[in-house]
Write an enzyme that holds these catalytic residues in place. Structure first.
Site, PDB file in Angstrom:
ATOM      1  N   SER A  52       0.812  -1.216   0.000  1.00 58.79           N
ATOM      2  CA  SER A  52       0.000   0.000   0.000  1.00 58.79           C
ATOM      3  C   SER A  52       0.848   1.270   0.000  1.00 58.79           C
ATOM      4  CB  SER A  52      -0.945   0.021   1.209  1.00 58.79           C
ATOM      5  OG  SER A  52      -0.229   0.153   2.414  1.00 58.79           O
ATOM      6  N   LYS A  93       1.167   4.375   6.873  1.00 58.31           N
ATOM      7  CA  LYS A  93       0.526   5.234   5.876  1.00 58.31           C
ATOM      8  C   LYS A  93       1.175   6.622   5.928  1.00 58.31           C
ATOM      9  CE  LYS A  93      -2.696   2.097   5.013  1.00 58.31           C
ATOM     10  NZ  LYS A  93      -2.683   1.298   3.765  1.00 58.31           N
TER      11      LYS A  93
END
Length: 242
Positions: A52, A93
């Site tokens: 991701s 993230k």
């Protein structure tokens, strides 16, 4: 007479050399061990399980994350966090919005905007839009809005937009900020702070002390090896003269 003087001079030289050699090894050990202890107290390794954050961090890559308080986090930081709404495992993230920000996507040029200001994101996986799906969110005070760099393959704040905090997580959920990639070898290096976020109010965060820690360990290694090699070299030269 000259032979006796030469032996005394050579002995004093060897003694002085031994002292300097021992001092170099002692200082080297202090720098080497001190650097490792310093690093262990401030940093922790973490393996990124998914892609991701590709291409910035590939799946399975190892990173070094600095232990920080959530209050120290700025836009653009790549953070390690854990939030019960998102799951029970730590995640990695990028912070694109902080409390009070209005985050949306996308402009006609396909860019993300923060408070109406388009953000250039050279770290994204593709050259297409900053998000395959459009969205808007206002980040509550004390919260962080998080996105992966691989926007078409990242479960991030966009998935949780209908939650009570508009997809954001509390600053207290953050345990560390990624400062460098440590593995694989080809990707080793410091994490850059995105220039686009530095132009927004609050700017970007400063890198942790990983560079001086690395320099201390390298310098310590050089001194230890140099000091340890000095004795055998000196003895070999003395034997050659004899």
């Amino acid at each position: 007479m000259s032979s006796s003087t030469e032996r005394r001079t050579d002995g004093r030289g060897r003694t002085k050399g031994s002292v300097l050699s021992g001092l170099a090894v002692a200082v080297g050990c202090a720098l080497f061990l001190g650097g490792f202890v310093w690093g262990a107290l401030i940093y922790r390794p973490y393996t990124v399980p998914t892609d991701s954050m590709a291409p910035t961090i590939a799946a399975g890559a190892r990173v070094l994350a600095e232990r920080v308080e959530g209050s120290e986090i700025r836009r653009g930081d790549v953070v390690v966090f854990k939030d019960s709404v998102w799951g029970d495992l730590p995640m990695v993230k990028r912070v694109v919005g902080v409390g009070g920000d209005k985050v949306s996507c996308c402009t006609k040029e396909g860019r993300l905007t923060v408070n109406g200001i388009p953000v250039e994101e050279p770290y994204l996986q593709s050259d297409g839009p900053a998000s395959p799906t459009g969205f808007k969110a206002k980040v509550p005070t004390g919260q962080l809005f998080l996105l992966g760099d691989h926007r078409s393959d990242s479960l991030d704040s966009r998935v949780h937009l209908t939650d009570g905090d508009h997809g954001s997580v509390p600053r207290s959920a953050v345990s560390a900020r990624v400062d460098a990639r440590a593995w694989p070898i080809g990707s080793v290096g410091m994490m850059d702070r995105p220039a686009a976020f530095s132009e927004l109010p609050g700017g970007t965060s400063q890198p942790g002390p990983l560079r001086p820690i690395t320099y201390a360990v390298i310098a310590g290694t050089v001194l230890i090896l140099g000091g340890a090699a000095h004795g055998p070299l000196t003895r070999r030269k003395g034997s050659a003269r004899a």
